[in-house]
Structure formats: C-alpha cells, structure tokens
Design a protein around this motif. Structure first.
Motif, PDB file in Angstrom:
ATOM      1  N   PRO A 141       0.880  -0.984  -0.259  1.00 44.55           N
ATOM      2  CA  PRO A 141      -0.281   0.057  -0.027  1.00 44.55           C
ATOM      3  C   PRO A 141       0.970   1.376   0.138  1.00 44.55           C
ATOM      4  O   PRO A 141       0.474   2.166  -0.731  1.00 44.55           O
ATOM      5  N   ASN A 144       2.348   1.776  -3.516  1.00 40.31           N
ATOM      6  CA  ASN A 144       1.080   2.341  -4.541  1.00 40.31           C
ATOM      7  C   ASN A 144       0.926   3.683  -4.081  1.00 40.31           C
ATOM      8  O   ASN A 144       0.652   4.509  -4.978  1.00 40.31           O
ATOM      9  N   LEU A 145       1.089   4.161  -3.015  1.00 40.80           N
ATOM     10  CA  LEU A 145       0.985   5.633  -2.523  1.00 40.80           C
ATOM     11  C   LEU A 145       2.045   6.489  -3.175  1.00 40.80           C
ATOM     12  O   LEU A 145       1.934   7.445  -3.633  1.00 40.80           O
ATOM     13  N   ARG A 180      -7.031  10.277   1.029  1.00 40.34           N
ATOM     14  CA  ARG A 180      -7.676   9.237   1.482  1.00 40.34           C
ATOM     15  C   ARG A 180      -6.944   7.961   1.434  1.00 40.34           C
ATOM     16  O   ARG A 180      -6.730   7.099   2.282  1.00 40.34           O
ATOM     17  N   SER A 181      -6.094   7.759   0.417  1.00 42.56           N
ATOM     18  CA  SER A 181      -5.015   6.756   0.127  1.00 42.56           C
ATOM     19  C   SER A 181      -4.033   6.629   1.627  1.00 42.56           C
ATOM     20  O   SER A 181      -3.835   5.702   2.143  1.00 42.56           O
ATOM     21  N   TYR A 182      -3.667   7.802   1.597  1.00 46.65           N
ATOM     22  CA  TYR A 182      -2.687   8.275   2.847  1.00 46.65           C
ATOM     23  C   TYR A 182      -3.288   7.822   4.153  1.00 46.65           C
ATOM     24  O   TYR A 182      -2.900   7.144   4.856  1.00 46.65           O
ATOM     25  N   LYS A 184      -5.551   5.596   4.740  1.00 46.39           N
ATOM     26  CA  LYS A 184      -5.532   4.110   4.841  1.00 46.39           C
ATOM     27  C   LYS A 184      -4.374   3.666   5.077  1.00 46.39           C
ATOM     28  O   LYS A 184      -4.158   2.584   5.872  1.00 46.39           O
ATOM     29  N   GLU A 214       2.372  12.082   1.022  1.00 47.16           N
ATOM     30  CA  GLU A 214       1.082  12.861   0.817  1.00 47.16           C
ATOM     31  C   GLU A 214       1.507  14.457   0.556  1.00 47.16           C
ATOM     32  O   GLU A 214       0.723  14.965  -0.219  1.00 47.16           O
TER      33      GLU A 214
END
Length: 240
Positions: A141, A144-145, A180-182, A184, A214
């Motif tokens: 993850p 991916n970020l 949002r990804s950050y 998570k 981020e």
C-alpha cells in the motif's frame, strides 16, 4: 526521458505572444531565462523524487546517496532563482499580469524547494531502514501511494509545461484521492505496530515516509493551481 522532453517542449512560455505586447523587451528576455531555469530545476527535482522512491522500494543505498549528494546544487539553484525574481521586481517594477507571472515563478520555486526536501527525506530513511535489525520490505500500500504521488508530480509539471488547465484541474481534484489513500496506509501501519511491536521503528519510518508522499502530492496540486492562476487570473479553491 519525460523531464528532458519537458524542457525542450516548453522553450517559450505559453503566455509568450500576449507578453510581447505588454512588457518591455529586456523584461521579456529576463522572464524567458527565468522560465527556462524553473523548468530545468523542475526536471532535476522530478528525477530526484523518482530516484528516492526507487531507492526506497529497492532498498538501494546507492540511489539514495545520489539524491542526497545533489542537495547543495539544488539549493543553490533555488536561491539563484529567488534572487533573480527579486531583482526583476526591483528593476522592472512589473504590475498587473506581469507581476503575476513573476509571483508565479516565485511560488513554483518554493514548491520545487519543498519537493526536493521531501526527496532527500525519503532517501535518508532508506539508510535508517537498512540499519533496522528486523527490517521489512516496503508494504505494497505504501508503494502504491508512492506511485500515485509521483504520478501527481509528473502530471502537475506536464500541466505547467503545456498550459493544460484541464489537466491541472484534474491534478487538483485527484489530491483528495491521495489524501484518502494516505489515511488508509497510515491506519494499516498502525495496525501493524500493534500486531508486531518488535518492528515498531520500521513501522514508524514507513508512517513518516507516507506523510512525505502525501505532502509531495499536495505540492504537485499547488503547482497545478499556478497553471490555473496564470491562465485565468485567479487560482481554484480546494475544499478541505
């Protein structure tokens, strides 16, 4: 490469024809040189970000050291650009849209400075992770970020180069998805700390890196806002 092509593609700023009718010849020449320098610095910073993320994902100390070794050159470049902007403001005393152009260069330079700082921060963490006795590979993850954040930088600089307001607005809109990804990623890493506290130092390094990623995406969105600002006279407002 993308960054090399960018400098050639944007040899003259998009507002060039308009500028020829509104500003003096010497100011135009100075502004052209300033713009070219900003784009060259952007290419260097983009490459540093790419290499720092690659160093993180591959655990490459060599790549990390390369990024950290360019610190002084990048900093000197940033200071020179800022001084040149101040000189132009004092010498030519631009107003209205001409003043806006110089102010935009100053803002871009500040964002590039922060992006370069984040590239070095990530590179430093490569070394710290290598020292961890219970080291871990980069969680997927988080990787991916990193990919998404680099994509924001690339598209933000493309929008700047091509005066693509539609692309700039898309970069600004996509910043919410990065946020949002950050959140998570951080939530997952906090769970990992609870489940495997022996590796708490590594998890904390990953959390700090996620925060840097981020912020990298956030500065890419700020550069995209400059595109809208230059083309339309005012920047878009991002909701919290």
């Amino acid at each position: 490469m993308q960054n090399q092509a960018r400098g050639v593609e944007a040899k003259s700023p998009w507002w060039w024809d308009e500028a020829r009718t509104s500003i003096g010849r010497h100011f135009l020449r100075d502004l052209e040189g300033l713009w070219a320098d900003v784009l060259r610095l952007a290419a260097v910073v983009e490459e540093d970000l790419v290499q720092s993320v690659r160093a993180l994902c591959d655990g490459s100390m060599e790549l990390a050291e390369d990024v950290r070794g360019r610190k002084r050159n990048v900093e000197d470049w940033e200071v020179t650009l800022e001084r040149e902007c101040v000189r132009m403001l004092a010498l030519h005393q631009p107003v209205a849209c001409d003043l806006r152009r110089v102010a935009a260069v100053l803002k871009i330079n500040a964002d590039l400075e922060r992006l370069a700082d984040f590239a070095r921060h990530i590179s430093k963490r490569v070394g710290k992770l290598a020292e961890e006795p219970l080291g871990l590979p980069v969680p997927q993850p988080l990787e991916n970020l990193a990919t998404a954040a680099l994509g924001q930088v690339r598209r933000g600089l493309d929008a700047l180069t091509r005066a693509d307001v539609a692309l700039a607005r898309q970069v600004i809109a996509d910043d919410k998805g990065i946020d949002r990804s950050y959140r998570k990623v951080v939530a997952g890493l906090k769970r990992d700390i609870v489940e495997d506290p022996r590796r708490v130092d590594a998890w904390l390094l990953f959390i700090s890196t996620a925060r840097n990623l981020e912020r990298i995406a956030d500065h890419a969105a700020r550069i995209a806002e400059v595109v809208v600002y230059l083309k339309e006279g005012e920047g878009p407002r991002r909701s919290a």
